[in-house]
Design a protein around this motif. Structure first.
Motif, PDB file in Angstrom:
ATOM      1  N   TYR A  52       9.704 -65.215   9.441  1.00 26.66           N
ATOM      2  CA  TYR A  52       9.446 -63.769   9.488  1.00 26.66           C
ATOM      3  C   TYR A  52       8.121 -63.425  10.161  1.00 26.66           C
ATOM      4  O   TYR A  52       7.613 -62.310  10.025  1.00 26.66           O
ATOM      5  CB  TYR A  52       9.535 -63.144   8.085  1.00 26.66           C
ATOM      6  CG  TYR A  52      10.890 -63.336   7.419  1.00 26.66           C
ATOM      7  CD1 TYR A  52      12.055 -63.462   8.188  1.00 26.66           C
ATOM      8  CD2 TYR A  52      11.016 -63.393   6.039  1.00 26.66           C
ATOM      9  CE1 TYR A  52      13.298 -63.630   7.581  1.00 26.66           C
ATOM     10  CE2 TYR A  52      12.256 -63.556   5.432  1.00 26.66           C
ATOM     11  CZ  TYR A  52      13.394 -63.677   6.207  1.00 26.66           C
ATOM     12  OH  TYR A  52      14.620 -63.841   5.617  1.00 26.66           O
ATOM     13  N   ASN A 266       6.665 -56.440   6.342  1.00 27.35           N
ATOM     14  CA  ASN A 266       8.125 -56.258   6.336  1.00 27.35           C
ATOM     15  C   ASN A 266       8.600 -55.458   5.132  1.00 27.35           C
ATOM     16  O   ASN A 266       9.792 -55.256   4.944  1.00 27.35           O
ATOM     17  CB  ASN A 266       8.818 -57.634   6.313  1.00 27.35           C
ATOM     18  CG  ASN A 266       8.480 -58.469   7.532  1.00 27.35           C
ATOM     19  OD1 ASN A 266       8.482 -57.979   8.656  1.00 27.35           O
ATOM     20  ND2 ASN A 266       8.163 -59.751   7.319  1.00 27.35           N
ATOM     21  N   HIS A 288       6.969 -53.400  10.453  1.00 25.55           N
ATOM     22  CA  HIS A 288       8.363 -53.605  10.877  1.00 25.55           C
ATOM     23  C   HIS A 288       8.471 -53.907  12.368  1.00 25.55           C
ATOM     24  O   HIS A 288       9.318 -53.350  13.059  1.00 25.55           O
ATOM     25  CB  HIS A 288       9.222 -52.373  10.533  1.00 25.55           C
ATOM     26  CG  HIS A 288       9.255 -52.082   9.061  1.00 25.55           C
ATOM     27  ND1 HIS A 288       9.866 -50.992   8.534  1.00 25.55           N
ATOM     28  CD2 HIS A 288       8.743 -52.761   7.997  1.00 25.55           C
ATOM     29  CE1 HIS A 288       9.727 -50.988   7.205  1.00 25.55           C
ATOM     30  NE2 HIS A 288       9.045 -52.056   6.869  1.00 25.55           N
TER      31      HIS A 288
END
Ligand code: TMP
Length: 303
Positions: A52, A266, A288
């Motif tokens: 991520y 996130n 994001h």
């Protein structure tokens, strides 16, 4: 007469002009960037998380993509639903603990040890072969962030070491890079959990010490001393992460130069406390963001 550091205000204007980029202390960031530009590529090292951070959190439809461990959830679910469900149950139980705002890091650590320990035992007990795991990676929902390939290749072209410091599974990152880039760039160094294989190439153990989200710091880099010694001249660090566990990944660097911390957020935009916490620990917070654009722009001005 143009000075090398004249590029810094331009980058700052860009960072401050974007709604999805938060910079709590622009003066401090500009000062770090000036030092980094003066030092140039030869004084720089990039230390990055993988899951991520280099990889995407969600696809265009907003569905969560896979972490390196998640490769097992998806593929095993297809082949052996009962075992696959065990990986999924673990994630459903422990992921909320990892990101819980109500627990301290000390309180979270025993849970993380249990999560990693159980997950690794399942992998070792099943004796997955190297080929099977490579296949799992090929069929996985791990996706590079936009621009990640170019970013990694740019670092290699400029001889800037890239340390991938991951509490995920290092072999899976290696297979992923091999499959996406054709080979692992020479400048890349891994600090991660490695699956060890027996003479028949079946998983038989994991490397020690175990690296989970909240021990990505001096406790696990003892065996990396010689690597960090080799790059001792690289006093300026660009650190890329997505969690609170990533902010001390630069502890191995022997120096007193700046670390510019870039954090991917996130989480939910409604969670103002979490967002504020990110702003406190990361110099630049990217909300994001499915791209490597900011990191690439930083590297571009350093060269
Ligand atoms: P990292 O991004 O800090 O390197 O951490 C790895 C992530 O992997 C962390 O968010 C938890 C996750 N994880 C799984 O998804 N499944 C697992 O079985 C384990 C042990 C971790």
């Amino acid at each position: 007469q143009l000075k090398k550091t004249d590029v810094v205000p331009l980058l700052m204007n860009y960072l401050l002009g974007e709604e999805q980029i938060l910079v709590a202390d622009p003066t401090a960031v500009a000062a770090k960037l000036r030092k980094m530009v003066v030092g140039g590529a030869g004084k720089t090292v990039v230390i990055s998380d993988f899951d991520y951070t280099l990889s995407r959190f969600a696809n265009e439809q907003g569905e969560r993509l896979s972490t390196t461990h998640g490769v097992f959830d998806d593929n095993v679910m297809r082949l052996k639903p009962e075992l696959g469900q065990k990986f999924v149950d673990l994630k459903n139980k422990y992921y909320p603990i990892e990101f819980s705002p109500n627990l301290t890091m000390e309180e979270k650590i025993p849970h993380m040890e249990k999560w990693w320990g159980t997950s690794h035992s399942l992998i070792v007990n099943e004796k997955f072969s190297k080929n099977t795991i490579e296949d799992f990676v090929r069929q996985s929902r791990i996706v590079f962030k936009d621009g990640a390939e170019d970013f990694i290749e740019a670092l290699d072209a400029h001889n800037i070491p890239l340390v991938i410091f991951s509490a995920g599974i290092g072999n899976i990152i290696e297979y992923f890079l091999q499959q996406k880039l054709g080979a692992i760039p020479r400048n890349t160094h891994f600090i991660s959990n490695m699956i060890l294989f027996d003479e028949d190439d079946n998983a038989c153990a994991f490397s020690e010490p175990l690296i989970h989200t909240f021990c990505k710091n001096s406790s696990v880099i003892q065996k990396e001393t010689s690597f960090f010694h080799d790059i001792a001249g690289r006093v300026n660090v660009i650190l890329l992460g997505d969690s609170m566990g990533d902010i001390h990944m630069d502890v191995g660097v022997e120096r007193d130069g700046p670390t510019l911390k870039v954090g991917y957020y996130n989480g939910s935009l409604d969670d103002t406390a979490a967002l504020q916490h990110y702003e406190e620990v990361y110099d630049i917070v990217l909300i994001h963001d499915p791209t490597l654009n900011v990191a690439q722009k930083i590297v571009d001005i350093i060269n």
